[in-house]
Design a protein around this motif. Structure first.
Motif, mmCIF file in Angstrom:
data_model
loop_
_atom_site.group_PDB
_atom_site.id
_atom_site.type_symbol
_atom_site.label_atom_id
_atom_site.label_comp_id
_atom_site.label_asym_id
_atom_site.label_seq_id
_atom_site.Cartn_x
_atom_site.Cartn_y
_atom_site.Cartn_z
ATOM 1 N N PRO A 24 0.835 -1.199 0.000
ATOM 2 C CA PRO A 24 0.000 0.000 0.000
ATOM 3 C C PRO A 24 0.872 1.253 0.000
ATOM 4 O O PRO A 24 1.866 1.333 0.710
ATOM 5 C CB PRO A 24 -0.814 -0.108 1.289
ATOM 6 C CG PRO A 24 -0.188 -1.188 2.091
ATOM 7 C CD PRO A 24 0.678 -1.988 1.188
ATOM 8 N N ARG A 25 0.513 2.195 -0.847
ATOM 9 C CA ARG A 25 1.255 3.435 -0.953
ATOM 10 C C ARG A 25 0.898 4.323 0.225
ATOM 11 O O ARG A 25 -0.261 4.514 0.539
ATOM 12 C CB ARG A 25 0.897 4.127 -2.269
ATOM 13 C CG ARG A 25 1.771 5.297 -2.605
ATOM 14 C CD ARG A 25 1.545 5.728 -4.019
ATOM 15 N NE ARG A 25 0.840 6.969 -4.201
ATOM 16 C CZ ARG A 25 1.199 8.149 -3.728
ATOM 17 N NH1 ARG A 25 2.258 8.258 -2.991
ATOM 18 N NH2 ARG A 25 0.510 9.232 -3.977
ATOM 19 N N ILE A 82 -7.214 8.162 7.487
ATOM 20 C CA ILE A 82 -6.420 7.790 6.322
ATOM 21 C C ILE A 82 -5.669 6.492 6.572
ATOM 22 O O ILE A 82 -5.154 6.264 7.668
ATOM 23 C CB ILE A 82 -5.461 8.928 5.904
ATOM 24 C CG1 ILE A 82 -4.791 8.615 4.562
ATOM 25 C CG2 ILE A 82 -4.449 9.224 6.998
ATOM 26 C CD1 ILE A 82 -4.097 9.793 3.923
ATOM 27 N N ASP A 85 -2.868 5.627 1.067
ATOM 28 C CA ASP A 85 -3.093 6.860 0.312
ATOM 29 C C ASP A 85 -4.571 7.228 0.218
ATOM 30 O O ASP A 85 -4.950 8.117 -0.529
ATOM 31 C CB ASP A 85 -2.492 6.754 -1.095
ATOM 32 C CG ASP A 85 -3.169 5.695 -1.954
ATOM 33 O OD1 ASP A 85 -4.054 4.970 -1.454
ATOM 34 O OD2 ASP A 85 -2.807 5.587 -3.141
ATOM 35 N N THR A 86 -5.423 6.542 1.005
ATOM 36 C CA THR A 86 -6.864 6.737 0.897
ATOM 37 C C THR A 86 -7.475 7.117 2.242
ATOM 38 O O THR A 86 -7.249 6.448 3.249
ATOM 39 C CB THR A 86 -7.536 5.455 0.356
ATOM 40 O OG1 THR A 86 -6.923 5.117 -0.898
ATOM 41 C CG2 THR A 86 -9.018 5.655 0.145
ATOM 42 N N THR A 88 -11.167 8.287 4.304
ATOM 43 C CA THR A 88 -12.626 8.280 4.256
ATOM 44 C C THR A 88 -13.140 9.362 5.194
ATOM 45 O O THR A 88 -12.560 9.613 6.249
ATOM 46 C CB THR A 88 -13.197 6.907 4.659
ATOM 47 O OG1 THR A 88 -12.666 6.545 5.934
ATOM 48 C CG2 THR A 88 -12.841 5.851 3.633
ATOM 49 N N THR A 101 -14.727 9.328 -0.215
ATOM 50 C CA THR A 101 -13.423 8.674 -0.272
ATOM 51 C C THR A 101 -12.461 9.582 -1.013
ATOM 52 O O THR A 101 -12.765 10.052 -2.114
ATOM 53 C CB THR A 101 -13.524 7.310 -0.987
ATOM 54 O OG1 THR A 101 -14.486 6.511 -0.299
ATOM 55 C CG2 THR A 101 -12.189 6.593 -0.999
ATOM 56 N N ARG A 103 -8.578 9.809 -2.442
ATOM 57 C CA ARG A 103 -7.346 9.068 -2.742
ATOM 58 C C ARG A 103 -6.309 10.044 -3.282
ATOM 59 O O ARG A 103 -6.534 10.731 -4.280
ATOM 60 C CB ARG A 103 -7.598 7.955 -3.753
ATOM 61 C CG ARG A 103 -6.378 7.038 -3.917
ATOM 62 C CD ARG A 103 -6.719 5.764 -4.641
ATOM 63 N NE ARG A 103 -7.198 5.982 -5.981
ATOM 64 C CZ ARG A 103 -6.408 6.103 -7.050
ATOM 65 N NH1 ARG A 103 -5.106 6.032 -6.937
ATOM 66 N NH2 ARG A 103 -6.940 6.283 -8.235
ATOM 67 N N THR A 105 -3.016 10.788 -5.117
ATOM 68 C CA THR A 105 -2.137 10.200 -6.114
ATOM 69 C C THR A 105 -1.085 11.234 -6.477
ATOM 70 O O THR A 105 -1.084 12.328 -5.941
ATOM 71 C CB THR A 105 -2.916 9.793 -7.372
ATOM 72 O OG1 THR A 105 -3.437 10.969 -7.989
ATOM 73 C CG2 THR A 105 -4.055 8.836 -7.044
ATOM 74 N N LEU A 109 -5.853 14.667 -6.250
ATOM 75 C CA LEU A 109 -6.729 14.123 -5.220
ATOM 76 C C LEU A 109 -7.975 13.641 -5.948
ATOM 77 O O LEU A 109 -8.681 14.442 -6.568
ATOM 78 C CB LEU A 109 -7.079 15.198 -4.194
ATOM 79 C CG LEU A 109 -8.183 14.882 -3.184
ATOM 80 C CD1 LEU A 109 -7.816 13.667 -2.342
ATOM 81 C CD2 LEU A 109 -8.452 16.089 -2.308
ATOM 82 N N THR A 112 -14.455 10.416 -4.513
ATOM 83 C CA THR A 112 -15.739 9.815 -4.877
ATOM 84 C C THR A 112 -16.696 9.992 -3.708
ATOM 85 O O THR A 112 -16.287 9.917 -2.553
ATOM 86 C CB THR A 112 -15.607 8.318 -5.224
ATOM 87 O OG1 THR A 112 -14.994 7.645 -4.136
ATOM 88 C CG2 THR A 112 -14.788 8.115 -6.480
ATOM 89 N N THR A 128 -11.725 15.111 -9.743
ATOM 90 C CA THR A 128 -10.263 15.084 -9.646
ATOM 91 C C THR A 128 -9.798 16.495 -9.319
ATOM 92 O O THR A 128 -10.043 17.425 -10.076
ATOM 93 C CB THR A 128 -9.632 14.593 -10.960
ATOM 94 O OG1 THR A 128 -10.118 13.268 -11.221
ATOM 95 C CG2 THR A 128 -8.114 14.551 -10.858
#
Length: 142
Positions: A24-25, A82, A85-86, A88, A101, A103, A105, A109, A112, A128
């Protein structure tokens, strides 16, 4: 019975390597902290430590009525959890079914939203977002 030797030869030349499995990142506070925007929405994010983020959302849905610009707006604030990298998030005080959610990257960001979340008609956090500031954000009520 020719399948078995082929599988054995495959495993000999391509062994399963657990260390190659995708880990996991994990993102740093510097990567998440700041202000993130789309053309109509904004997220402010501040890492608090212990896998918690302070989050504030401001959203707008713009439309025209008889040639006049109108807008519906929505806001939400709270603490996100967190992992990797995710994150909620559920805005404080929202009684309805809502899950956001986030995420993080490379440079973006991705958000959803599930459920209504109590925002204005057609206002959604989904999209995004691009980072527009690395500075510590100023939150409403600060």
């Amino acid at each position: 019975m020719k399948v078995f030797p082929r599988v054995l030869v495959f495993l000999m030349f391509f062994p399963v390597m657990p260390q190659l499995a995708a880990a996991p990142r994990i993102v740093t506070a510097a990567q998440v902290n700041g202000t993130w925007r789309t053309p109509t929405n904004e997220f402010k994010v501040l890492a608090l430590g212990k896998q918690k983020l302070r989050v504030e959302f401001d959203g707008t849905y713009e439309y025209r009525v008889n040639g006049e610009w109108m807008a519906n707006t929505g806001t939400g604030a709270g603490i996100a959890v967190i992992a990797g990298d995710t994150a909620t998030f559920r805005p404080e005080g929202v009684e309805m079914d809502c899950a956001i959610t986030m995420r993080f990257t490379a440079g973006a960001l991705i958000v959803t939203q599930e459920g209504g979340c109590g925002f204005g008609h057609h206002v959604t956090a989904s999209g995004t977002y691009r980072k527009v500031s690395d500075r510590r954000p100023t939150f409403s009520g600060d």
